[in-house]
Design a protein around this motif. Structure first.
Motif, mmCIF file in Angstrom:
data_model
loop_
_atom_site.group_PDB
_atom_site.id
_atom_site.type_symbol
_atom_site.label_atom_id
_atom_site.label_comp_id
_atom_site.label_asym_id
_atom_site.label_seq_id
_atom_site.Cartn_x
_atom_site.Cartn_y
_atom_site.Cartn_z
ATOM 1 N N ALA A 4 76.000 108.577 124.825
ATOM 2 C CA ALA A 4 76.531 108.850 126.173
ATOM 3 C C ALA A 4 75.808 110.043 126.802
ATOM 4 N N ASP A 5 75.529 111.079 126.000
ATOM 5 C CA ASP A 5 74.793 112.237 126.513
ATOM 6 C C ASP A 5 73.374 111.842 126.898
ATOM 7 N N GLU A 6 72.729 111.020 126.076
ATOM 8 C CA GLU A 6 71.380 110.554 126.407
ATOM 9 C C GLU A 6 71.392 109.754 127.704
ATOM 10 N N ALA A 7 72.395 108.923 127.888
ATOM 11 C CA ALA A 7 72.515 108.137 129.120
ATOM 12 C C ALA A 7 72.747 109.057 130.322
ATOM 13 N N ARG A 8 73.587 110.080 130.151
ATOM 14 C CA ARG A 8 73.838 111.039 131.238
ATOM 15 C C ARG A 8 72.553 111.772 131.602
#
Length: 144
Positions: A4-8
């Motif tokens: 999720a952090d990588e996507a953000r």
């Protein structure tokens, strides 16, 4: 770091990239303020005394004054942990002075690689390598 952090981080980078290609320096400055932490370390060697977001704003103002039609195409984007690595192809027409060379009206295509480290969805640190030699050759400042 989670997926999720990588996507953000990727989404934040994509918003910044869209602002770059819109060609509106004022909008890009606002995107930089949103995208880059105030104390970000910009580690690409540049002849600019500013730091953080102000340094990036000056870089982009300078680039658009040299190449008003500048376009950055992302060839590769790799998100891993707290970092994004991008390999870009940059095109533009030299309409402003570049490293002592007056405007030539010549088109240039050059490559660059940047690494962005994120903290809480914003850039905390960057490293970059830009093919300045290719630019100098294409505008006629250096011979092959």
């Amino acid at each position: 770091m989670s997926t999720a952090d990588e996507a953000r981080n990727t989404a934040a980078f994509n918003r910044f990239h869209d602002a770059v290609n819109a060609g509106d320096v004022a909008s890009l400055a606002r995107a930089i303020d949103e995208f880059v932490l105030p104390d970000a370390q910009i580690r690409t060697p540049l002849p600019i005394d500013a730091t953080g977001p102000e340094k990036l704003k000056q870089v982009w103002w300078m680039l658009f004054s040299i190449y008003p039609d500048l376009h950055v195409a992302v060839d590769d984007l790799i998100a891993a942990g707290d970092k994004i690595v991008v390999r870009n192809t940059v095109t533009g027409t030299q309409q402003g002075e570049f490293m002592g060379t007056p405007p030539t009206g010549r088109s240039v295509t050059y490559h660059e690689i940047f690494i962005f480290r994120f903290v809480d969805g914003r850039v905390a640190e960057t490293w970059g390598v830009v093919d300045v030699l290719a630019q100098m050759r294409q505008i006629g400042a250096l011979s092959d």
